[in-house]
Design a protein around this motif. Structure first.
Motif, PDB file in Angstrom:
ATOM      1  N   PRO A 172       0.844  -1.195   0.000  1.00  0.00           N
ATOM      2  CA  PRO A 172       0.000   0.000   0.000  1.00  0.00           C
ATOM      3  C   PRO A 172       0.880   1.247   0.000  1.00  0.00           C
ATOM      4  O   PRO A 172       1.939   1.257   0.626  1.00  0.00           O
ATOM      5  CB  PRO A 172      -0.795  -0.118   1.306  1.00  0.00           C
ATOM      6  N   PRO A 173       0.452   2.291  -0.705  1.00  0.00           N
ATOM      7  CA  PRO A 173       1.238   3.527  -0.694  1.00  0.00           C
ATOM      8  C   PRO A 173       1.210   4.172   0.688  1.00  0.00           C
ATOM      9  O   PRO A 173       2.180   4.776   1.123  1.00  0.00           O
ATOM     10  CB  PRO A 173       0.540   4.414  -1.713  1.00  0.00           C
ATOM     11  N   HIS A 174       0.096   4.049   1.374  1.00  0.00           N
ATOM     12  CA  HIS A 174      -0.022   4.513   2.761  1.00  0.00           C
ATOM     13  C   HIS A 174      -1.145   3.707   3.382  1.00  0.00           C
ATOM     14  O   HIS A 174      -1.697   2.809   2.744  1.00  0.00           O
ATOM     15  CB  HIS A 174      -0.287   6.020   2.810  1.00  0.00           C
ATOM     16  N   LYS A 176      -2.087   8.097   7.479  1.00  0.00           N
ATOM     17  CA  LYS A 176      -1.330   7.542   6.366  1.00  0.00           C
ATOM     18  C   LYS A 176      -0.119   6.753   6.854  1.00  0.00           C
ATOM     19  O   LYS A 176       0.226   5.727   6.296  1.00  0.00           O
ATOM     20  CB  LYS A 176      -0.863   8.655   5.430  1.00  0.00           C
ATOM     21  N   GLN A 177       0.539   7.271   7.880  1.00  0.00           N
ATOM     22  CA  GLN A 177       1.744   6.593   8.378  1.00  0.00           C
ATOM     23  C   GLN A 177       1.469   5.813   9.661  1.00  0.00           C
ATOM     24  O   GLN A 177       2.040   4.745   9.858  1.00  0.00           O
ATOM     25  CB  GLN A 177       2.868   7.621   8.632  1.00  0.00           C
ATOM     26  N   TRP A 194       5.871  -0.501  10.245  1.00  0.00           N
ATOM     27  CA  TRP A 194       5.894  -0.604   8.807  1.00  0.00           C
ATOM     28  C   TRP A 194       7.347  -0.543   8.368  1.00  0.00           C
ATOM     29  O   TRP A 194       8.009   0.471   8.580  1.00  0.00           O
ATOM     30  CB  TRP A 194       5.094   0.558   8.204  1.00  0.00           C
ATOM     31  N   THR A 199       3.345   8.775  -4.084  1.00  0.00           N
ATOM     32  CA  THR A 199       2.652   7.581  -3.628  1.00  0.00           C
ATOM     33  C   THR A 199       2.737   7.413  -2.122  1.00  0.00           C
ATOM     34  O   THR A 199       1.745   7.117  -1.477  1.00  0.00           O
ATOM     35  CB  THR A 199       3.221   6.310  -4.286  1.00  0.00           C
ATOM     36  N   TYR A 200       3.928   7.597  -1.560  1.00  0.00           N
ATOM     37  CA  TYR A 200       4.078   7.328  -0.136  1.00  0.00           C
ATOM     38  C   TYR A 200       3.734   8.526   0.739  1.00  0.00           C
ATOM     39  O   TYR A 200       3.665   8.390   1.958  1.00  0.00           O
ATOM     40  CB  TYR A 200       5.501   6.873   0.182  1.00  0.00           C
ATOM     41  N   ALA A 201       3.541   9.698   0.106  1.00  0.00           N
ATOM     42  CA  ALA A 201       3.212  10.913   0.854  1.00  0.00           C
ATOM     43  C   ALA A 201       4.225  11.170   1.971  1.00  0.00           C
ATOM     44  O   ALA A 201       3.882  11.575   3.066  1.00  0.00           O
ATOM     45  CB  ALA A 201       1.788  10.820   1.432  1.00  0.00           C
ATOM     46  N   ARG A 202       5.489  10.850   1.693  1.00  0.00           N
ATOM     47  CA  ARG A 202       6.558  11.084   2.679  1.00  0.00           C
ATOM     48  C   ARG A 202       7.674  11.852   1.992  1.00  0.00           C
ATOM     49  O   ARG A 202       7.852  11.737   0.784  1.00  0.00           O
ATOM     50  CB  ARG A 202       7.132   9.745   3.156  1.00  0.00           C
TER      51      ARG A 202
END
Lengths: 503, 315
Positions: free
Chosen positions: A47-49, A185-186, A199, B82-85
């Protein structure tokens, strides 16, 4: 460095490396008496987040749905809408007011109470102007959300929406808290029976049992989702014992070797993935229904299913899965008949066939089906140029730009027959008849009547031969034989492990 | 030496800037809307538009290019779509796997290749030499990914000594992490070792023909001592040059090996980012790799120039 020292350093380094190799190779030997309480689930994509309310990637739900986050209602293993964060609900006679009664002891993983204010926040956030919810349309009918008391939520709709409860059961409608929503998200904070532990980017997400969950406690204490994209690596990881269960295992050619191995169980179930030969209905010659019907007669679904899915998958005759209530079997409408196809083409003024292009996205089922279909169409005089594309250009050109003749893709959203009523969808299909039935569906709550209407929609699509209707993507799960309780079917994209245990 | 250094650094800066231009232009030219990729086939147009605006994709390209390069000069590599990081954090996480992997592979390949090359040189034309040459030929010919798969089949599937891939994370402890890196490092090291062994052999043979070696042999020094004391140090200069040049092969090899072993390193990040159309990550990682490769080669040049002054005059 003097030579002697250099030599010594080299010897020490080499010794260290070799010693390390030896020590590491001798892994721990464990004899386990009690059933295991941990599970490693294999997934193809990472998953992207981890915020299901802010992304369409199926992999987000595959980790978090029902395990970590709970929507008001839930989809169970059979695809039915069952209680989720709300333990019961009432719908007004006009279908415009939904009253949800929430679970009493529900808490977020950070310890804060989960109540009607959180529901109101979640729904308002999803439908708000700033929302980046991928399924914003699910919330479009909501006119207002009220929280008369801590355990009650009243949702008023501006128009009836027959799929409202179904959509409120999606991951996109997960209940989140205002304090933690921004960081989900994280570090996701939900109300589910598992909570987020860590993660390792690019490799795994680990969830652990939530000791404060107010419902039935899962048997598993720890669940690790590992992301392995490469087919050969997936097989190796299963064989090496790294993975306990691999749902949505799409290396179908490897299934026989796992079936023959007593240590593994192979389950093949259904998905919501209608695989279609997408057809640009606005383009010549596909604007002629006779041409589309000719193609339908030219495609041998049995060969396709054998060749692409190694026999694992059901044929479809319209855009609807056979396992759902309301399904009508239309696979006999256009039996495989190349002569009939040629006759139809001649009737449409194309006795010599025509040349066209088939644009294929990356998934393996698309590439393989595409080659076979090109060969089948060639038999009746349709000369197909196959054009493999990467995902991003496919989305840009075919899906968004509608710049294509033919394409091939599985539509995996559940109950998505309504896409044929969208005015700007990439099929370029328009049917007053279809839309009228769709409007009727939105006004109808009664299940039997709804099923009849779905049947009518399927017939319209099949008669118009809008797309080539091919097969349902199967859901194969390969796992260690002692694992019990994984879903066989995939009514939605989720790995619900709340009921999984070891024998 | 100073003028040489300045010239080298200017080339480095120019290359880096050109790399940013080329990478940006190429990615601009490839069709594909990252917002659409993120939201997929069920996306509603308004959601895509909202996401585009949020990611700044609706701004014209010169603004985005300037923002990107300007940010990098301040150490800000942007935010992964994609990861928003932050990309810097993502890259740092991945380097924590790729660097030890590359280091371990370098150590292994040098540890295997240099003794083997010297051994072969000492037995020129005999069976030992022939065996080393055969190993070298095979190592060069066999593709790295194939070798990686063989290692997995033997040590993971058959013997069950190692995981078939993946990475538990450094926080799981040094031993499990190193264990996860060992097979990939071997897969990465062997093709490198094959090339390096041949080069060491050739360099050693060249040195063996030098006058001073003949003198040493004439003095009655045992051959092993001659090889170790006189041949090895001089043969190491071309070997070091090649090691530097091989750095870029090591990076390319890491992309393949990380994918076979599903190791979440920088190579795999790049591979996934391309698939997901995560332009910021692709741009930044490619430029970072380009600059590193150029910098490593510059360092090797500088090191060689420090040892042997001749290139300084001609460069």
């Amino acid at each position: 460095m003097p030579n002697r020292q250099r030599r010594a350093a080299l010897a020490v380094t080499m010794g260290a490396v070799l010693g390390l190799a030896g020590a590491l190779a001798a892994g721990p030997v464990l004899a386990q008496a009690a059933p295991r309480t941990d599970l490693v689930v294999g997934m193809r994509l990472e998953p992207p987040h981890l915020d299901p309310t802010a992304g369409a990637a199926a992999a987000i739900d595959e980790v978090t749905y029902a395990n970590l986050f709970e929507p008001l209602t839930r989809i169970d293993a059979e695809g039915k809408v069952v209680p989720g964060f709300a333990e019961k609900w009432e719908v007004s006679a006009d279908g415009l007011t939904y009253t949800f009664h929430l679970r009493k002891g529900a808490k977020f993983h950070d310890g804060s109470d989960a109540d009607s204010a959180d529901v109101k926040f979640s729904l308002d956030r999803a439908r708000g102007a700033e929302s980046v919810n991928a399924q914003k349309g699910y919330f479009a009918a909501i006119a207002g959300v009220e929280a008369p008391d801590a355990r009650t939520v009243v949702v008023t709709l501006s128009r009836p929406d027959g799929l409202f409860l179904f959509h409120m059961a999606s991951g996109d409608a997960a209940i989140v808290a205002p304090e933690s929503a921004g960081a989900n998200k994280q570090t996701p904070v939900g109300t589910g029976p598992f909570k987020f532990e860590r993660w390792v980017a690019g490799d795994r997400v680990v969830l652990v049992r939530n000791p404060d969950y107010d419902g039935p406690k899962p048997a598993l204490e720890r669940v690790t989702f590992r992301f392995i994209n490469d087919p050969a690596a997936q097989v190796a990881a299963l064989k090496a014992g790294d993975i306990d269960s691999f749902p949505q295992f799409d290396t179908y050619e490897a299934l026989p070797q796992f079936r023959d191995d007593g240590a593994f169980t192979v389950m093949v179930g259904t998905t919501e993935g209608e695989t279609i030969l997408g057809t640009n209905n606005a383009r010549k010659p596909f604007d002629d229904v006779r041409v589309r019907r000719a193609m339908a007669h030219a495609i041998d679904r049995k060969t396709l299913i054998d060749g692409v899915l190694f026999g694992n998958g059901a044929a479809i005759g319209s855009h609807f899965p056979p396992h759902r209530a309301g399904y009508v079997d239309l696979t006999g409408l256009y039996p495989y008949d190349p002569d009939k196809a040629k006759a139809l083409l001649a009737e449409a003024g194309l006795p010599d066939g025509f040349a066209t292009t088939l644009r294929l996205p990356p998934p393996i089922y698309a590439r393989r089906s595409g080659e076979l279909i090109a060969a089948m169409l060639a038999e009746v005089g349709i000369r197909v140029t196959v054009e493999p594309m990467e995902w991003a250009p496919w989305l840009e050109k075919v899906f968004k730009g509608k710049d294509y003749d033919l394409t091939l893709i599985a539509h995996t959203e559940p109950l998505d027959i309504d896409i044929y009523g969208r005015p700007d969808y990439y099929f370029n299909y328009q049917s007053e008849r279809f839309n009228a039935v769709g409007a009727e569906l939105d006004r109808t709550q009664d299940p039997a009547k709804r099923n009849a209407l779905y049947g009518e929609q399927q017939r319209i699509l099949a008669e118009d031969a809008v797309n080539g209707f091919l097969f349902m993507l199967p859901s194969a799960t390969v796992q260690k034989s002692a694992v019990q309780g994984m879903w066989v079917n995939r009514p939605i994209q989720a790995n619900d492990v709340t009921g999984v245990r070891w024998k | 030496m100073l003028a040489f250094l300045v010239r080298r650094l200017l080339t480095l800066a120019l290359t880096a800037w050109l790399a940013t231009l080329v990478v940006f232009a190429v990615l601009e030219a490839i069709p594909g809307d990252p917002a659409l990729v993120m939201l997929g086939t069920s996306a509603q147009p308004e959601a895509v538009a909202a996401l585009r605006a949020q990611m700044g994709l609706d701004r014209p390209w010169p603004v985005r290019y300037a923002g990107w390069v300007g940010g990098m000069l301040h150490g800000d590599f942007g935010t992964s779509l994609t990861y928003a990081r932050p990309v810097a954090g993502l890259v740092a996480d991945r380097l924590a796997i790729t660097l030890p992997l590359a280091g371990l592979a370098l150590l292994l390949s040098a540890g295997i290749a240099i003794p083997l090359g010297l051994f072969a040189a000492g037995r020129q034309g005999r069976a030992g030499d022939w065996a080393v040459m055969a190993f070298g030929q095979m190592g060069i010919a066999v593709p790295g990914f194939w070798f990686a798969i063989l290692l997995i089949l033997l040590f993971s599937v058959r013997l069950g000594w190692f995981s078939a891939g993946g990475f538990p994370g450094w926080e799981a402890g040094a031993a499990p992490a190193l264990k996860a890196l060992l097979l990939p490092a071997v897969a990465l090291a062997l093709p490198e070792a094959a090339i390096l062994a041949r080069i060491t052999r050739t360099a050693a043979l060249d040195t063996l023909r030098e006058e001073y070696v003949r003198t040493a042999v004439a003095k009655g020094l045992p051959r092993r001592v001659v090889l170790r004391r006189h041949v090895l140090p001089n043969a190491l200069i071309p070997v070091a040059t090649i090691l530097g040049l091989q750095f870029s092969f090591l990076v390319a090899g890491a992309v393949v090996v990380e994918n076979v072993f599903t190791l979440p390193g920088l190579g795999r990040l790049l591979y996934q980012a391309i698939g997901q159309h995560d332009l910021i990550v692709v741009q930044s990682v490619v430029v970072l790799l380009a600059v590193t490769v150029v910098a490593v080669n510059a360092l090797v040049d500088i090191a060689c120039a420090a040892i042997d002054p001749r290139p300084r005059v001609t460069a």
